[in-house]
Design a protein around this motif. Sequence first.
Motif, PDB file in Angstrom:
ATOM      1  N   UNK A  18       0.863  -1.176   0.000  1.00 30.64           N
ATOM      2  CA  UNK A  18       0.000   0.000   0.000  1.00 30.64           C
ATOM      3  C   UNK A  18       0.899   1.225   0.000  1.00 30.64           C
ATOM      4  N   UNK A  19       0.725   2.075  -1.008  1.00 30.15           N
ATOM      5  CA  UNK A  19       1.530   3.287  -1.108  1.00 30.15           C
ATOM      6  C   UNK A  19       0.630   4.515  -1.031  1.00 30.15           C
ATOM      7  N   UNK A  20       1.227   5.607  -0.637  1.00 30.39           N
ATOM      8  CA  UNK A  20       0.524   6.881  -0.539  1.00 30.39           C
ATOM      9  C   UNK A  20       1.319   7.904  -1.338  1.00 30.39           C
ATOM     10  N   UNK A  21       0.631   8.648  -2.196  1.00 33.97           N
ATOM     11  CA  UNK A  21       1.301   9.734  -2.908  1.00 33.97           C
ATOM     12  C   UNK A  21       1.630  10.807  -1.884  1.00 33.97           C
ATOM     13  N   UNK A  22       2.903  11.145  -1.768  1.00 35.62           N
ATOM     14  CA  UNK A  22       3.369  12.032  -0.702  1.00 35.62           C
ATOM     15  C   UNK A  22       3.666  13.435  -1.207  1.00 35.62           C
ATOM     16  N   UNK A  23       4.217  13.548  -2.412  1.00 35.83           N
ATOM     17  CA  UNK A  23       4.572  14.857  -2.967  1.00 35.83           C
ATOM     18  C   UNK A  23       4.653  14.744  -4.482  1.00 35.83           C
ATOM     19  N   UNK A  24       4.546  15.885  -5.134  1.00 32.80           N
ATOM     20  CA  UNK A  24       4.588  15.922  -6.586  1.00 32.80           C
ATOM     21  C   UNK A  24       5.313  17.190  -7.019  1.00 32.80           C
ATOM     22  N   UNK A  25       6.222  17.041  -7.971  1.00 36.61           N
ATOM     23  CA  UNK A  25       6.880  18.194  -8.573  1.00 36.61           C
ATOM     24  C   UNK A  25       6.738  18.057 -10.079  1.00 36.61           C
ATOM     25  N   UNK A  26       7.352  18.970 -10.824  1.00 38.26           N
ATOM     26  CA  UNK A  26       7.301  18.880 -12.285  1.00 38.26           C
ATOM     27  C   UNK A  26       7.963  17.617 -12.808  1.00 38.26           C
ATOM     28  N   UNK A  35       2.165   0.357   3.933  1.00 40.22           N
ATOM     29  CA  UNK A  35       2.042  -0.990   4.505  1.00 40.22           C
ATOM     30  C   UNK A  35       2.559  -2.020   3.512  1.00 40.22           C
ATOM     31  N   UNK A  36       3.304  -2.987   3.993  1.00 38.42           N
ATOM     32  CA  UNK A  36       3.743  -4.132   3.206  1.00 38.42           C
ATOM     33  C   UNK A  36       3.089  -5.365   3.802  1.00 38.42           C
ATOM     34  N   UNK A  37       2.160  -5.941   3.058  1.00 41.38           N
ATOM     35  CA  UNK A  37       1.456  -7.145   3.516  1.00 41.38           C
ATOM     36  C   UNK A  37       2.293  -8.360   3.140  1.00 41.38           C
ATOM     37  N   UNK A  38       3.150  -8.755   4.065  1.00 37.90           N
ATOM     38  CA  UNK A  38       4.029  -9.911   3.885  1.00 37.90           C
ATOM     39  C   UNK A  38       4.050 -10.642   5.218  1.00 37.90           C
ATOM     40  N   UNK A  39       3.325 -11.743   5.295  1.00 39.24           N
ATOM     41  CA  UNK A  39       3.234 -12.457   6.573  1.00 39.24           C
ATOM     42  C   UNK A  39       4.283 -13.555   6.710  1.00 39.24           C
ATOM     43  N   UNK A  40       4.793 -14.068   5.583  1.00 37.01           N
ATOM     44  CA  UNK A  40       5.789 -15.142   5.688  1.00 37.01           C
ATOM     45  C   UNK A  40       6.598 -15.272   4.409  1.00 37.01           C
ATOM     46  N   UNK A  41       7.852 -15.668   4.586  1.00 35.61           N
ATOM     47  CA  UNK A  41       8.710 -16.105   3.489  1.00 35.61           C
ATOM     48  C   UNK A  41       9.015 -17.567   3.764  1.00 35.61           C
ATOM     49  N   UNK A  42       8.735 -18.407   2.809  1.00 36.64           N
ATOM     50  CA  UNK A  42       8.964 -19.856   2.956  1.00 36.64           C
ATOM     51  C   UNK A  42      10.076 -20.298   2.011  1.00 36.64           C
TER      52      UNK A  42
END
Length: 121
Positions: A18-26, A35-42
């Motif tokens: 999940x990303x959020x637009x934080x700033x914008x320039x030209x 948020x990074x939805x990562x509950x396990x690495x197998x």
Amino acid sequence: MALMDFTVRTEPDPPRVTVQADALSDTNLTLKVVHLDLSAIRLLPTNEGALAAWLPATGLANLATSALRRSFENRTFEVPLGQLLGASFPAGDTEVRVRLDRPELGSHQGMLMISGTASVS
């Protein structure tokens, strides 16, 4: 074939970000990982050498899961836009250029909104 060979799986597959637009320039859009939805690495062994190291590798994979979440969450990334925000179109014998100056991020009814001052030349 490698001495130890594993197949890597993630839960969920693929992980959701999940990303959020934080700033914008030209020239750049700044995104923040909320948020990074990562509950396990197998790590699944695929040969005998990997089977012998499976328990320690599983422990490292468990540590890597939380380390990756901590590493990416709340981090910002610059995304180059590649060109200025605007458009051009022909009008008779002339090319009209419309450009967005001083872009600002906002939201409208839950959608991303980009506003600013238009320059026409």
